[in-house]
Design a protein around this motif. Sequence first.
Motif, mmCIF file in Angstrom:
data_model
loop_
_atom_site.group_PDB
_atom_site.id
_atom_site.type_symbol
_atom_site.label_atom_id
_atom_site.label_comp_id
_atom_site.label_asym_id
_atom_site.label_seq_id
_atom_site.Cartn_x
_atom_site.Cartn_y
_atom_site.Cartn_z
ATOM 1 N N ASP A 59 0.784 -1.225 0.000
ATOM 2 C CA ASP A 59 0.000 0.000 0.000
ATOM 3 C C ASP A 59 0.818 1.279 0.000
ATOM 4 O O ASP A 59 0.275 2.364 0.200
ATOM 5 N N ARG A 60 2.128 1.176 -0.238
ATOM 6 C CA ARG A 60 2.943 2.387 -0.204
ATOM 7 C C ARG A 60 4.147 2.216 -1.119
ATOM 8 O O ARG A 60 4.680 1.116 -1.260
ATOM 9 N N LYS A 61 4.574 3.326 -1.736
ATOM 10 C CA LYS A 61 5.811 3.343 -2.508
ATOM 11 C C LYS A 61 6.705 4.452 -1.981
ATOM 12 O O LYS A 61 6.220 5.503 -1.542
ATOM 13 N N VAL A 62 8.009 4.205 -2.024
ATOM 14 C CA VAL A 62 8.991 5.206 -1.623
ATOM 15 C C VAL A 62 10.079 5.281 -2.689
ATOM 16 O O VAL A 62 10.229 4.361 -3.502
ATOM 17 N N TRP A 63 10.825 6.370 -2.673
ATOM 18 C CA TRP A 63 11.985 6.514 -3.550
ATOM 19 C C TRP A 63 12.994 7.385 -2.822
ATOM 20 O O TRP A 63 12.654 8.091 -1.881
ATOM 21 N N GLU A 64 14.244 7.322 -3.265
ATOM 22 C CA GLU A 64 15.320 7.951 -2.493
ATOM 23 C C GLU A 64 16.313 8.653 -3.393
ATOM 24 O O GLU A 64 16.633 8.179 -4.478
ATOM 25 N N THR A 77 32.253 7.904 5.341
ATOM 26 C CA THR A 77 31.497 8.538 4.268
ATOM 27 C C THR A 77 30.242 9.144 4.878
ATOM 28 O O THR A 77 29.531 8.481 5.635
ATOM 29 N N ARG A 78 29.979 10.401 4.541
ATOM 30 C CA ARG A 78 28.768 11.087 5.041
ATOM 31 C C ARG A 78 27.654 10.924 4.009
ATOM 32 O O ARG A 78 27.850 11.204 2.829
ATOM 33 N N MET A 79 26.513 10.463 4.473
ATOM 34 C CA MET A 79 25.358 10.261 3.603
ATOM 35 C C MET A 79 24.261 11.259 3.979
ATOM 36 O O MET A 79 23.953 11.429 5.161
ATOM 37 N N VAL A 80 23.670 11.883 2.976
ATOM 38 C CA VAL A 80 22.473 12.695 3.174
ATOM 39 C C VAL A 80 21.386 12.058 2.318
ATOM 40 O O VAL A 80 21.447 12.093 1.091
ATOM 41 N N SER A 81 20.424 11.442 2.979
ATOM 42 C CA SER A 81 19.374 10.703 2.294
ATOM 43 C C SER A 81 18.054 11.451 2.395
ATOM 44 O O SER A 81 17.700 11.951 3.457
ATOM 45 N N THR A 82 17.345 11.508 1.274
ATOM 46 C CA THR A 82 15.979 12.033 1.256
ATOM 47 C C THR A 82 15.084 10.943 0.685
ATOM 48 O O THR A 82 15.237 10.552 -0.476
ATOM 49 N N ILE A 83 14.197 10.443 1.517
ATOM 50 C CA ILE A 83 13.263 9.410 1.090
ATOM 51 C C ILE A 83 11.889 10.050 0.939
ATOM 52 O O ILE A 83 11.373 10.654 1.880
ATOM 53 N N SER A 84 11.346 9.940 -0.260
ATOM 54 C CA SER A 84 10.017 10.465 -0.536
ATOM 55 C C SER A 84 9.018 9.318 -0.577
ATOM 56 O O SER A 84 9.393 8.152 -0.701
ATOM 57 N N SER A 85 7.737 9.665 -0.483
ATOM 58 C CA SER A 85 6.707 8.634 -0.401
ATOM 59 C C SER A 85 5.433 9.105 -1.085
ATOM 60 O O SER A 85 5.155 10.314 -1.147
ATOM 61 N N ASP A 86 4.654 8.152 -1.598
ATOM 62 C CA ASP A 86 3.373 8.493 -2.200
ATOM 63 C C ASP A 86 2.271 8.635 -1.151
ATOM 64 O O ASP A 86 1.135 8.946 -1.501
ATOM 65 N N LYS A 87 2.611 8.420 0.123
ATOM 66 C CA LYS A 87 1.647 8.611 1.207
ATOM 67 C C LYS A 87 2.327 9.377 2.339
ATOM 68 O O LYS A 87 3.527 9.235 2.564
ATOM 69 N N ARG A 157 13.797 6.921 12.748
ATOM 70 C CA ARG A 157 12.533 7.480 12.278
ATOM 71 C C ARG A 157 12.826 8.693 11.405
ATOM 72 O O ARG A 157 13.610 9.572 11.789
ATOM 73 N N VAL A 158 12.203 8.731 10.217
ATOM 74 C CA VAL A 158 12.400 9.850 9.300
ATOM 75 C C VAL A 158 11.044 10.311 8.770
ATOM 76 O O VAL A 158 10.056 9.574 8.799
ATOM 77 N N GLU A 159 11.027 11.543 8.273
ATOM 78 C CA GLU A 159 9.839 12.100 7.639
ATOM 79 C C GLU A 159 10.050 12.130 6.133
ATOM 80 O O GLU A 159 11.099 12.570 5.657
ATOM 81 N N PRO A 160 9.079 11.669 5.361
ATOM 82 C CA PRO A 160 9.226 11.697 3.903
ATOM 83 C C PRO A 160 9.517 13.111 3.407
ATOM 84 O O PRO A 160 8.932 14.089 3.875
ATOM 85 N N GLY A 161 10.446 13.191 2.460
ATOM 86 C CA GLY A 161 10.800 14.467 1.860
ATOM 87 C C GLY A 161 11.770 15.307 2.652
ATOM 88 O O GLY A 161 12.245 16.330 2.157
ATOM 89 N N LYS A 162 12.101 14.889 3.879
ATOM 90 C CA LYS A 162 13.036 15.650 4.711
ATOM 91 C C LYS A 162 14.371 14.906 4.778
ATOM 92 O O LYS A 162 14.417 13.751 5.213
ATOM 93 N N PRO A 163 15.462 15.546 4.356
ATOM 94 C CA PRO A 163 16.752 14.850 4.364
ATOM 95 C C PRO A 163 17.218 14.516 5.776
ATOM 96 O O PRO A 163 16.925 15.236 6.728
ATOM 97 N N PHE A 164 17.929 13.404 5.895
ATOM 98 C CA PHE A 164 18.558 13.030 7.156
ATOM 99 C C PHE A 164 19.972 12.558 6.861
ATOM 100 O O PHE A 164 20.293 12.134 5.748
ATOM 101 N N VAL A 165 20.821 12.634 7.867
ATOM 102 C CA VAL A 165 22.261 12.369 7.715
ATOM 103 C C VAL A 165 22.645 11.142 8.504
ATOM 104 O O VAL A 165 22.194 10.955 9.639
#
Length: 199
Positions: A59-64, A77-87, A157-165
Amino acid sequence: GEGLDFYDVGTARGAGGLGIWRDNKLWTSRNWAAWKLIQNGPDVASFSVDYAPWPVDVDRKVWETRVFSLPMGTNFTRMVSTISSDKPGPLVVGIGISKRKRASGAGLFRKDLVPGRVTFWEPADPDKGAMAIALMVDPKSVVEVRQDFDNYLVLVRVEPGKPFVYYMGAAWDKGLDFHNAADWDAYVAAQKPDFDPSH
């Protein structure tokens, strides 16, 4: 004697690969879909990678999009990830370290969640030696540490569309710097990570 590529990953998370943790299962992307070079030295190498949408249950899709920064003079290595979601709604991300078992044992996994750090000193291969891995995450985001069949997982815990490190570090006991788990753990403990994604 400065490098050796024997770090087999397979379907596990390797060193710092991630997925979405839901219903006691890790839902992961396929291989990256696109990349872009951001900086090619002299003090840091940086690039971004896009991962195409993947399902989380039915019931959900995400992309990064993830930015990798590799500064000179550090094993991290420093990672800055932004995971988006259709919900809407928060996601729990599992950042992994592949488990290893050899005749020499299962290695040494340690966690210290107050500063948001985990380390793994792999069991030694008799010919190739051992790898050391570490993850550093923002302690304010930590949910817990779990395991699945293939991985040790730090859940955040992360919020969709908000980058985290987060940070991934590695060393090789036959390399030039760290030759035992105590020295590696001390190095990881001394780090001062910057978890501000705007930097």
